[in-house]
Write a protein that holds these residues in place. Structure first.
Motif, PDB file in Angstrom:
ATOM      1  N   LEU A   1       0.822  -1.210   0.000  1.00 33.12           N
ATOM      2  CA  LEU A   1       0.000   0.000   0.000  1.00 33.12           C
ATOM      3  C   LEU A   1       0.859   1.264   0.000  1.00 33.12           C
ATOM      4  O   LEU A   1       0.447   2.294  -0.543  1.00 33.12           O
ATOM      5  CB  LEU A   1      -0.975   0.002   1.181  1.00 33.12           C
ATOM      6  N   ASP A   2       2.061   1.193   0.574  1.00 34.02           N
ATOM      7  CA  ASP A   2       2.994   2.336   0.501  1.00 34.02           C
ATOM      8  C   ASP A   2       3.357   2.634  -0.948  1.00 34.02           C
ATOM      9  O   ASP A   2       3.509   3.796  -1.337  1.00 34.02           O
ATOM     10  CB  ASP A   2       4.272   2.040   1.303  1.00 34.02           C
ATOM     11  N   ARG A   3       3.509   1.592  -1.761  1.00 34.59           N
ATOM     12  CA  ARG A   3       3.850   1.779  -3.176  1.00 34.59           C
ATOM     13  C   ARG A   3       2.617   2.130  -4.004  1.00 34.59           C
ATOM     14  O   ARG A   3       2.683   2.896  -4.962  1.00 34.59           O
ATOM     15  CB  ARG A   3       4.484   0.506  -3.752  1.00 34.59           C
ATOM     16  N   PHE A   4       1.503   1.524  -3.631  1.00 38.97           N
ATOM     17  CA  PHE A   4       0.281   1.652  -4.424  1.00 38.97           C
ATOM     18  C   PHE A   4      -0.380   3.027  -4.243  1.00 38.97           C
ATOM     19  O   PHE A   4      -0.886   3.608  -5.214  1.00 38.97           O
ATOM     20  CB  PHE A   4      -0.694   0.547  -4.009  1.00 38.97           C
ATOM     21  N   GLY A   5      -0.363   3.529  -3.007  1.00 36.93           N
ATOM     22  CA  GLY A   5      -1.083   4.762  -2.690  1.00 36.93           C
ATOM     23  C   GLY A   5      -0.760   5.942  -3.604  1.00 36.93           C
ATOM     24  O   GLY A   5      -1.676   6.565  -4.169  1.00 36.93           O
ATOM     25  N   PRO A   6       0.523   6.294  -3.780  1.00 34.46           N
ATOM     26  CA  PRO A   6       0.851   7.436  -4.644  1.00 34.46           C
ATOM     27  C   PRO A   6       0.395   7.256  -6.095  1.00 34.46           C
ATOM     28  O   PRO A   6      -0.015   8.223  -6.736  1.00 34.46           O
ATOM     29  CB  PRO A   6       2.383   7.508  -4.553  1.00 34.46           C
ATOM     30  N   LEU A   7       0.462   6.024  -6.617  1.00 32.63           N
ATOM     31  CA  LEU A   7      -0.016   5.773  -7.983  1.00 32.63           C
ATOM     32  C   LEU A   7      -1.512   6.048  -8.088  1.00 32.63           C
ATOM     33  O   LEU A   7      -1.976   6.703  -9.032  1.00 32.63           O
ATOM     34  CB  LEU A   7       0.260   4.319  -8.385  1.00 32.63           C
TER      35      LEU A   7
ATOM     36  N   ALA B   1      -4.113   2.163 -11.221  1.00 34.39           N
ATOM     37  CA  ALA B   1      -2.900   2.048 -10.396  1.00 34.39           C
ATOM     38  C   ALA B   1      -2.432   0.591 -10.331  1.00 34.39           C
ATOM     39  O   ALA B   1      -1.229   0.318 -10.334  1.00 34.39           O
ATOM     40  CB  ALA B   1      -3.169   2.586  -8.991  1.00 34.39           C
ATOM     41  N   GLU B   2      -3.379  -0.363 -10.271  1.00 41.32           N
ATOM     42  CA  GLU B   2      -3.009  -1.782 -10.295  1.00 41.32           C
ATOM     43  C   GLU B   2      -2.243  -2.126 -11.571  1.00 41.32           C
ATOM     44  O   GLU B   2      -1.217  -2.814 -11.529  1.00 41.32           O
ATOM     45  CB  GLU B   2      -4.267  -2.665 -10.236  1.00 41.32           C
ATOM     46  N   LEU B   3      -2.755  -1.643 -12.709  1.00 41.99           N
ATOM     47  CA  LEU B   3      -2.083  -1.897 -13.991  1.00 41.99           C
ATOM     48  C   LEU B   3      -0.636  -1.423 -13.944  1.00 41.99           C
ATOM     49  O   LEU B   3       0.289  -2.142 -14.326  1.00 41.99           O
ATOM     50  CB  LEU B   3      -2.807  -1.172 -15.126  1.00 41.99           C
ATOM     51  N   LYS B   4      -0.441  -0.195 -13.468  1.00 38.89           N
ATOM     52  CA  LYS B   4       0.894   0.406 -13.460  1.00 38.89           C
ATOM     53  C   LYS B   4       1.822  -0.301 -12.479  1.00 38.89           C
ATOM     54  O   LYS B   4       3.005  -0.514 -12.766  1.00 38.89           O
ATOM     55  CB  LYS B   4       0.801   1.901 -13.108  1.00 38.89           C
ATOM     56  N   LEU B   5       1.296  -0.644 -11.300  1.00 39.44           N
ATOM     57  CA  LEU B   5       2.138  -1.285 -10.295  1.00 39.44           C
ATOM     58  C   LEU B   5       2.576  -2.682 -10.758  1.00 39.44           C
ATOM     59  O   LEU B   5       3.752  -3.043 -10.646  1.00 39.44           O
ATOM     60  CB  LEU B   5       1.403  -1.377  -8.953  1.00 39.44           C
ATOM     61  N   ILE B   6       1.631  -3.456 -11.282  1.00 41.97           N
ATOM     62  CA  ILE B   6       1.980  -4.799 -11.762  1.00 41.97           C
ATOM     63  C   ILE B   6       2.996  -4.702 -12.898  1.00 41.97           C
ATOM     64  O   ILE B   6       3.988  -5.431 -12.925  1.00 41.97           O
ATOM     65  CB  ILE B   6       0.717  -5.569 -12.209  1.00 41.97           C
ATOM     66  N   GLU B   7       2.773  -3.763 -13.813  1.00 40.87           N
ATOM     67  CA  GLU B   7       3.710  -3.602 -14.932  1.00 40.87           C
ATOM     68  C   GLU B   7       5.107  -3.254 -14.429  1.00 40.87           C
ATOM     69  O   GLU B   7       6.109  -3.796 -14.906  1.00 40.87           O
ATOM     70  CB  GLU B   7       3.213  -2.517 -15.886  1.00 40.87           C
ATOM     71  N   SER B   8       5.198  -2.362 -13.437  1.00 38.67           N
ATOM     72  CA  SER B   8       6.517  -1.947 -12.942  1.00 38.67           C
ATOM     73  C   SER B   8       7.222  -3.078 -12.196  1.00 38.67           C
ATOM     74  O   SER B   8       8.447  -3.197 -12.245  1.00 38.67           O
ATOM     75  CB  SER B   8       6.388  -0.720 -12.031  1.00 38.67           C
ATOM     76  N   VAL B   9       6.458  -3.947 -11.527  1.00 42.04           N
ATOM     77  CA  VAL B   9       7.060  -5.032 -10.749  1.00 42.04           C
ATOM     78  C   VAL B   9       7.439  -6.219 -11.628  1.00 42.04           C
ATOM     79  O   VAL B   9       8.537  -6.764 -11.512  1.00 42.04           O
ATOM     80  CB  VAL B   9       6.116  -5.479  -9.604  1.00 42.04           C
ATOM     81  N   VAL B  10       6.527  -6.636 -12.527  1.00 49.39           N
ATOM     82  CA  VAL B  10       6.797  -7.844 -13.323  1.00 49.39           C
ATOM     83  C   VAL B  10       7.529  -7.533 -14.629  1.00 49.39           C
ATOM     84  O   VAL B  10       8.068  -8.432 -15.274  1.00 49.39           O
ATOM     85  CB  VAL B  10       5.508  -8.649 -13.614  1.00 49.39           C
TER      86      VAL B  10
END
Length: 376
Positions: free
Chosen positions: A206-212, A303-312
Protein backbone atom coordinates in the motif's frame (compact mmCIF):
# COMPACT_ATOMS: atom_id res chain seq x y z
CA UNK A 1 2.24 -10.37 -22.23
CA UNK A 2 -0.33 -11.54 -24.76
CA UNK A 3 -3.01 -14.20 -24.43
CA UNK A 4 -2.98 -16.05 -27.77
CA UNK A 5 -5.55 -18.80 -27.21
CA UNK A 6 -8.13 -19.83 -24.62
CA UNK A 7 -9.92 -23.17 -24.54
CA UNK A 8 -12.88 -23.81 -22.23
CA UNK A 9 -14.19 -27.30 -21.67
CA UNK A 10 -17.24 -27.92 -19.46
CA UNK A 11 -16.52 -24.63 -17.71
CA UNK A 12 -19.56 -22.68 -16.46
CA UNK A 13 -21.99 -22.62 -19.43
CA UNK A 14 -19.34 -23.53 -22.04
CA UNK A 15 -19.28 -27.15 -23.18
CA UNK A 16 -16.42 -26.78 -25.65
CA UNK A 17 -15.10 -23.44 -26.87
CA UNK A 18 -11.78 -22.44 -28.45
CA UNK A 19 -10.87 -18.77 -28.92
CA UNK A 20 -7.91 -17.29 -30.76
CA UNK A 21 -7.19 -13.66 -29.94
CA UNK A 22 -6.12 -11.66 -32.98
CA UNK A 23 -6.02 -8.04 -31.74
CA UNK A 24 -4.82 -6.13 -28.67
CA UNK A 25 -8.46 -5.41 -27.82
CA UNK A 26 -11.26 -7.98 -27.85
CA UNK A 27 -14.88 -6.90 -27.42
CA UNK A 28 -17.23 -9.65 -26.20
CA UNK A 29 -20.69 -8.64 -27.34
CA UNK A 30 -23.94 -10.21 -26.15
CA UNK A 31 -27.00 -9.99 -23.97
CA UNK A 32 -26.80 -10.58 -20.24
CA UNK A 33 -26.40 -14.16 -18.90
CA UNK A 34 -24.89 -15.51 -22.14
CA UNK A 35 -21.39 -16.28 -20.81
CA UNK A 36 -19.37 -13.10 -21.36
CA UNK A 37 -18.38 -12.74 -17.69
CA UNK A 38 -17.63 -16.49 -17.50
CA UNK A 39 -14.93 -16.07 -20.13
CA UNK A 40 -13.28 -13.23 -18.19
CA UNK A 41 -13.54 -15.32 -15.02
CA UNK A 42 -11.55 -18.08 -16.76
CA UNK A 43 -8.73 -15.62 -17.50
CA UNK A 44 -8.87 -14.29 -13.92
CA UNK A 45 -8.45 -17.86 -12.62
CA UNK A 46 -5.42 -18.42 -14.85
CA UNK A 47 -3.81 -15.28 -13.38
CA UNK A 48 -4.69 -15.61 -9.69
CA UNK A 49 -6.24 -19.09 -9.15
CA UNK A 50 -9.06 -17.09 -7.55
CA UNK A 51 -12.54 -16.11 -8.68
CA UNK A 52 -14.41 -13.16 -7.23
CA UNK A 53 -17.67 -14.79 -8.41
CA UNK A 54 -17.41 -18.36 -7.08
CA UNK A 55 -16.81 -19.73 -3.60
CA UNK A 56 -16.45 -23.40 -4.63
CA UNK A 57 -14.94 -25.15 -7.63
CA UNK A 58 -18.14 -27.10 -8.30
CA UNK A 59 -19.78 -23.78 -9.27
CA UNK A 60 -17.24 -23.55 -12.13
CA UNK A 61 -18.08 -26.95 -13.65
CA UNK A 62 -20.85 -27.28 -16.25
CA UNK A 63 -24.01 -28.72 -14.67
CA UNK A 64 -24.08 -32.51 -14.77
CA UNK A 65 -20.37 -32.90 -15.54
CA UNK A 66 -17.66 -34.19 -13.14
CA UNK A 67 -14.83 -31.90 -14.31
CA UNK A 68 -14.22 -28.60 -16.09
CA UNK A 69 -11.05 -27.35 -17.75
CA UNK A 70 -9.38 -24.11 -18.84
CA UNK A 71 -6.31 -24.18 -21.08
CA UNK A 72 -4.47 -21.22 -22.59
CA UNK A 73 -1.38 -20.21 -24.50
CA UNK A 74 0.37 -17.08 -23.25
CA UNK A 75 3.14 -15.18 -24.99
CA UNK A 76 5.64 -13.38 -22.77
CA UNK A 77 8.94 -11.69 -23.45
CA UNK A 78 10.63 -14.72 -21.88
CA UNK A 79 8.81 -17.16 -24.22
CA UNK A 80 5.52 -19.00 -24.66
CA UNK A 81 3.73 -20.70 -21.76
CA UNK A 82 0.93 -23.28 -21.89
CA UNK A 83 -1.38 -23.07 -18.87
CA UNK A 84 -4.09 -25.48 -17.74
CA UNK A 85 -6.44 -25.83 -14.76
CA UNK A 86 -8.76 -28.78 -14.15
CA UNK A 87 -11.66 -28.29 -11.70
CA UNK A 88 -13.52 -31.14 -10.04
CA UNK A 89 -16.84 -31.23 -8.23
CA UNK A 90 -15.11 -32.57 -5.13
CA UNK A 91 -12.89 -29.47 -4.98
CA UNK A 92 -9.61 -31.18 -5.96
CA UNK A 93 -7.90 -28.96 -8.49
CA UNK A 94 -5.01 -29.75 -10.85
CA UNK A 95 -2.78 -27.11 -12.44
CA UNK A 96 -0.17 -27.67 -15.12
CA UNK A 97 2.43 -25.52 -16.84
CA UNK A 98 3.88 -26.44 -20.24
CA UNK A 99 2.33 -29.89 -20.01
CA UNK A 100 3.76 -30.67 -16.56
CA UNK A 101 1.41 -31.13 -13.62
CA UNK A 102 2.60 -28.94 -10.74
CA UNK A 103 2.73 -30.34 -7.23
CA UNK A 104 2.48 -26.86 -5.73
CA UNK A 105 -0.15 -24.45 -7.06
CA UNK A 106 2.17 -21.65 -5.92
CA UNK A 107 4.42 -22.44 -8.91
CA UNK A 108 1.53 -21.65 -11.28
CA UNK A 109 1.11 -18.11 -9.98
CA UNK A 110 3.00 -15.24 -11.56
CA UNK A 111 3.02 -16.69 -15.09
CA UNK A 112 0.01 -14.63 -16.20
CA UNK A 113 -0.96 -11.28 -14.70
CA UNK A 114 -4.35 -9.64 -15.09
CA UNK A 115 -6.38 -6.78 -13.62
CA UNK A 116 -10.14 -7.30 -13.46
CA UNK A 117 -12.57 -4.38 -13.35
CA UNK A 118 -16.29 -5.12 -13.03
CA UNK A 119 -19.38 -3.43 -11.66
CA UNK A 120 -18.90 -5.61 -8.56
CA UNK A 121 -15.74 -3.63 -7.80
CA UNK A 122 -17.87 -0.78 -6.48
CA UNK A 123 -18.16 -3.03 -3.43
CA UNK A 124 -14.51 -2.13 -2.77
CA UNK A 125 -15.81 1.22 -1.58
CA UNK A 126 -19.34 0.40 -0.44
CA UNK A 127 -18.78 -3.08 1.00
CA UNK A 128 -17.28 -4.30 4.25
CA UNK A 129 -13.59 -4.65 5.18
CA UNK A 130 -13.50 -8.23 3.83
CA UNK A 131 -14.00 -6.91 0.27
CA UNK A 132 -10.99 -4.62 0.60
CA UNK A 133 -8.80 -7.29 2.22
CA UNK A 134 -9.62 -9.71 -0.60
CA UNK A 135 -8.79 -7.07 -3.23
CA UNK A 136 -5.46 -6.28 -1.54
CA UNK A 137 -4.56 -9.98 -1.15
CA UNK A 138 -5.32 -10.70 -4.83
CA UNK A 139 -3.04 -7.83 -5.88
CA UNK A 140 -0.28 -9.06 -3.57
CA UNK A 141 -0.50 -12.62 -4.92
CA UNK A 142 0.23 -11.31 -8.41
CA UNK A 143 3.17 -9.22 -7.22
CA UNK A 144 4.60 -11.84 -4.83
CA UNK A 145 3.24 -15.34 -5.57
CA UNK A 146 4.78 -16.62 -2.31
CA UNK A 147 2.20 -14.46 -0.50
CA UNK A 148 -0.49 -17.01 -1.48
CA UNK A 149 1.37 -19.60 0.59
CA UNK A 150 1.81 -17.21 3.55
CA UNK A 151 -1.90 -16.36 3.49
CA UNK A 152 -2.82 -20.05 3.30
CA UNK A 153 -0.59 -20.79 6.30
CA UNK A 154 -2.16 -17.95 8.27
CA UNK A 155 -5.72 -19.12 7.52
CA UNK A 156 -4.83 -22.70 8.52
CA UNK A 157 -3.43 -21.58 11.90
CA UNK A 158 -6.42 -19.26 12.37
CA UNK A 159 -8.88 -22.15 11.81
CA UNK A 160 -6.98 -24.37 14.29
CA UNK A 161 -6.87 -21.65 16.92
CA UNK A 162 -10.57 -20.87 16.46
CA UNK A 163 -11.40 -24.57 16.82
CA UNK A 164 -9.52 -24.66 20.14
CA UNK A 165 -11.27 -21.50 21.39
CA UNK A 166 -14.68 -22.95 20.46
CA UNK A 167 -13.81 -26.20 22.25
CA UNK A 168 -12.80 -24.29 25.40
CA UNK A 169 -16.04 -22.31 25.33
CA UNK A 170 -18.16 -25.48 24.96
CA UNK A 171 -16.32 -27.15 27.85
CA UNK A 172 -16.69 -24.04 29.99
CA UNK A 173 -20.44 -23.88 29.32
CA UNK A 174 -20.75 -27.59 30.14
CA UNK A 175 -18.78 -27.15 33.36
CA UNK A 176 -16.05 -29.52 32.20
CA UNK A 177 -12.37 -29.09 33.14
CA UNK A 178 -10.55 -26.86 30.62
CA UNK A 179 -7.33 -27.90 28.81
CA UNK A 180 -4.14 -26.13 29.80
CA UNK A 181 -3.49 -22.70 28.25
CA UNK A 182 -0.10 -23.91 26.96
CA UNK A 183 -1.86 -25.37 23.91
CA UNK A 184 -3.35 -21.97 23.10
CA UNK A 185 0.05 -20.31 23.61
CA UNK A 186 1.51 -22.53 20.86
CA UNK A 187 -1.13 -21.32 18.40
CA UNK A 188 -0.60 -17.73 19.60
CA UNK A 189 3.09 -17.89 18.68
CA UNK A 190 2.35 -19.35 15.24
CA UNK A 191 -0.44 -16.85 14.54
CA UNK A 192 1.80 -13.92 15.49
CA UNK A 193 4.77 -15.18 13.45
CA UNK A 194 2.78 -15.78 10.24
CA UNK A 195 0.33 -12.92 10.80
CA UNK A 196 3.17 -10.40 11.09
CA UNK A 197 4.34 -11.46 7.59
CA UNK A 198 0.86 -10.75 6.22
CA UNK A 199 0.70 -7.36 7.96
CA UNK A 200 4.14 -6.21 6.78
CA UNK A 201 3.50 -7.20 3.17
CA UNK A 202 0.12 -5.47 3.10
CA UNK A 203 1.66 -2.30 4.55
CA UNK A 204 4.54 -2.31 2.05
CA UNK A 205 2.38 -2.77 -1.03
CA UNK A 206 0.00 0.00 0.00
CA UNK A 207 2.99 2.34 0.50
CA UNK A 208 3.85 1.78 -3.18
CA UNK A 209 0.28 1.65 -4.42
CA UNK A 210 -1.08 4.76 -2.69
CA UNK A 211 0.85 7.44 -4.64
CA UNK A 212 -0.02 5.77 -7.98
CA UNK A 213 -3.73 5.75 -7.13
CA UNK A 214 -3.54 9.38 -5.93
CA UNK A 215 -2.00 10.48 -9.23
CA UNK A 216 -4.67 8.73 -11.29
CA UNK A 217 -7.43 10.02 -9.04
CA UNK A 218 -6.27 13.62 -9.46
CA UNK A 219 -6.13 13.19 -13.23
CA UNK A 220 -9.66 11.74 -13.46
CA UNK A 221 -11.17 14.29 -11.05
CA UNK A 222 -9.27 17.19 -12.72
CA UNK A 223 -7.41 17.78 -9.42
CA UNK A 224 -10.64 18.74 -7.61
CA UNK A 225 -10.37 15.83 -5.15
CA UNK A 226 -7.60 14.35 -3.03
CA UNK A 227 -7.63 10.60 -2.44
CA UNK A 228 -5.90 9.06 0.55
CA UNK A 229 -5.47 5.33 1.12
CA UNK A 230 -4.62 4.28 4.66
CA UNK A 231 -3.83 0.82 5.92
CA UNK A 232 -5.47 0.29 9.32
CA UNK A 233 -4.03 -2.98 10.66
CA UNK A 234 -5.85 -4.69 13.50
CA UNK A 235 -2.41 -5.04 15.11
CA UNK A 236 -0.73 -1.63 14.92
CA UNK A 237 3.04 -1.67 15.45
CA UNK A 238 5.36 1.27 15.99
CA UNK A 239 8.12 -0.27 13.84
CA UNK A 240 8.11 -2.23 10.59
CA UNK A 241 10.40 -4.91 12.00
CA UNK A 242 9.40 -8.60 12.15
CA UNK A 243 10.05 -8.98 15.88
CA UNK A 244 8.38 -5.66 16.73
CA UNK A 245 5.20 -6.61 14.81
CA UNK A 246 5.18 -10.10 16.36
CA UNK A 247 5.51 -8.66 19.86
CA UNK A 248 2.70 -6.17 19.22
CA UNK A 249 0.59 -9.10 18.00
CA UNK A 250 1.30 -11.18 21.13
CA UNK A 251 0.63 -8.18 23.39
CA UNK A 252 -2.77 -7.61 21.80
CA UNK A 253 -3.64 -11.32 22.04
CA UNK A 254 -2.86 -11.15 25.75
CA UNK A 255 -5.14 -8.11 26.13
CA UNK A 256 -8.06 -9.87 24.37
CA UNK A 257 -7.72 -13.29 26.04
CA UNK A 258 -10.90 -13.07 28.10
CA UNK A 259 -12.99 -11.64 25.24
CA UNK A 260 -11.73 -14.32 22.83
CA UNK A 261 -12.50 -17.14 25.24
CA UNK A 262 -15.94 -15.70 25.89
CA UNK A 263 -16.74 -15.39 22.17
CA UNK A 264 -14.90 -18.54 21.08
CA UNK A 265 -13.13 -16.88 18.18
CA UNK A 266 -9.91 -15.02 17.33
CA UNK A 267 -10.38 -11.26 17.62
CA UNK A 268 -6.79 -10.26 16.81
CA UNK A 269 -4.95 -10.41 13.49
CA UNK A 270 -4.89 -9.36 9.83
CA UNK A 271 -8.20 -11.15 9.16
CA UNK A 272 -9.66 -8.05 10.85
CA UNK A 273 -7.61 -5.42 9.01
CA UNK A 274 -9.17 -2.46 7.21
CA UNK A 275 -8.12 -0.39 4.20
CA UNK A 276 -9.54 3.12 4.43
CA UNK A 277 -10.29 5.31 1.41
CA UNK A 278 -10.90 9.01 2.03
CA UNK A 279 -11.74 11.72 -0.51
CA UNK A 280 -10.93 15.26 0.66
CA UNK A 281 -10.56 13.78 4.17
CA UNK A 282 -14.08 12.34 4.09
CA UNK A 283 -14.61 8.53 4.25
CA UNK A 284 -15.53 7.49 0.72
CA UNK A 285 -17.61 4.57 1.97
CA UNK A 286 -19.98 6.72 3.99
CA UNK A 287 -20.14 9.98 2.10
CA UNK A 288 -18.83 9.47 -1.42
CA UNK A 289 -21.35 10.06 -4.21
CA UNK A 290 -21.75 7.36 -6.86
CA UNK A 291 -19.61 9.43 -9.21
CA UNK A 292 -16.87 9.80 -6.59
CA UNK A 293 -16.97 6.07 -5.84
CA UNK A 294 -16.63 5.21 -9.53
CA UNK A 295 -13.72 7.64 -9.90
CA UNK A 296 -12.03 6.03 -6.90
CA UNK A 297 -12.43 2.47 -8.22
CA UNK A 298 -11.21 3.49 -11.68
CA UNK A 299 -8.13 5.11 -10.12
CA UNK A 300 -7.47 1.90 -8.13
CA UNK A 301 -7.66 -0.26 -11.25
CA UNK A 302 -5.38 2.01 -13.30
CA UNK A 303 -2.90 2.05 -10.40
CA UNK A 304 -3.01 -1.78 -10.29
CA UNK A 305 -2.08 -1.90 -13.99
CA UNK A 306 0.89 0.41 -13.46
CA UNK A 307 2.14 -1.28 -10.30
CA UNK A 308 1.98 -4.80 -11.76
CA UNK A 309 3.71 -3.60 -14.93
CA UNK A 310 6.52 -1.95 -12.94
CA UNK A 311 7.06 -5.03 -10.75
CA UNK A 312 6.80 -7.84 -13.32
CA UNK A 313 8.29 -5.87 -16.21
CA UNK A 314 5.42 -6.45 -18.65
CA UNK A 315 1.92 -4.95 -19.02
CA UNK A 316 -0.74 -7.24 -17.50
CA UNK A 317 -3.99 -8.15 -19.24
CA UNK A 318 -6.98 -5.93 -18.51
CA UNK A 319 -10.42 -7.52 -18.05
CA UNK A 320 -13.32 -5.06 -18.22
CA UNK A 321 -16.65 -6.65 -17.33
CA UNK A 322 -19.50 -4.39 -18.45
CA UNK A 323 -18.04 -1.30 -16.79
CA UNK A 324 -18.31 1.29 -19.57
CA UNK A 325 -22.04 1.59 -18.90
CA UNK A 326 -21.16 2.38 -15.26
CA UNK A 327 -18.84 5.28 -16.20
CA UNK A 328 -19.71 8.71 -17.54
CA UNK A 329 -18.14 9.99 -20.76
CA UNK A 330 -15.17 11.65 -19.01
CA UNK A 331 -14.24 8.49 -17.10
CA UNK A 332 -14.82 6.31 -20.16
CA UNK A 333 -12.44 8.47 -22.19
CA UNK A 334 -9.78 8.40 -19.45
CA UNK A 335 -9.96 4.61 -19.31
CA UNK A 336 -9.92 4.09 -23.08
CA UNK A 337 -7.07 6.60 -23.53
CA UNK A 338 -4.98 4.74 -20.96
CA UNK A 339 -5.56 1.35 -22.56
CA UNK A 340 -4.97 2.16 -26.25
CA UNK A 341 -2.81 -0.77 -27.45
CA UNK A 342 -0.60 -0.90 -24.35
CA UNK A 343 -2.60 -3.50 -22.46
CA UNK A 344 -4.27 -6.49 -24.06
CA UNK A 345 -7.89 -5.88 -23.13
CA UNK A 346 -10.93 -8.16 -23.00
CA UNK A 347 -14.08 -6.10 -22.60
CA UNK A 348 -17.69 -7.25 -22.31
CA UNK A 349 -20.64 -5.16 -23.43
CA UNK A 350 -24.30 -5.52 -24.40
CA UNK A 351 -23.97 -2.97 -27.24
CA UNK A 352 -21.23 -1.22 -29.21
CA UNK A 353 -22.50 2.32 -28.68
CA UNK A 354 -19.82 3.13 -26.07
CA UNK A 355 -16.96 2.72 -28.55
CA UNK A 356 -15.82 5.17 -31.20
CA UNK A 357 -15.15 4.06 -34.77
CA UNK A 358 -11.37 3.91 -34.27
CA UNK A 359 -11.72 1.60 -31.29
CA UNK A 360 -14.07 -0.70 -33.16
CA UNK A 361 -11.76 -0.77 -36.18
CA UNK A 362 -8.76 -1.88 -34.08
CA UNK A 363 -10.70 -4.45 -32.02
CA UNK A 364 -11.62 -8.08 -32.47
CA UNK A 365 -15.38 -8.37 -31.94
CA UNK A 366 -16.78 -11.69 -30.73
CA UNK A 367 -20.48 -12.40 -30.19
CA UNK A 368 -21.47 -14.56 -27.22
CA UNK A 369 -24.76 -16.48 -27.22
CA UNK A 370 -25.62 -19.17 -24.68
CA UNK A 371 -22.05 -20.40 -24.22
CA UNK A 372 -21.12 -20.18 -27.91
CA UNK A 373 -18.72 -17.61 -29.37
CA UNK A 374 -18.47 -16.52 -32.98
CA UNK A 375 -16.62 -13.72 -34.78
CA UNK A 376 -18.35 -10.74 -36.31
Amino acid sequence: MYLKTLHLRQFRNYREQHIEFSAPKTILLGDNAQGKSNLLEAVELLATLRSHRALRDRELVLDGEPIGQITATLERETGTADLAIIFRNNGRRTVSLNGETLRRQLDFLGVMNAVQFSSLDLDLVRGGPGERRSWLDTLLIQLEPVYAYILQQYNTVLRQRNALLKQRRRQQEAGEPLPELEQLAIWDAQLAAIGSRVIRRRARVLDRFGPLAQTWHQAISSSTEMLEIRYAPNVPAEQDEPLAVQQAFLDKLAQRTIAEQHQGTTLVGPHRDEVEFTINQTPARQYGSQGQQRTLVLALKLAELKLIESVVGEPPLLLLDDVLAELDLNRQNKLLETIQDRFQTLITTTHLGSFDAQWLKSSQILTVRSGFICGE
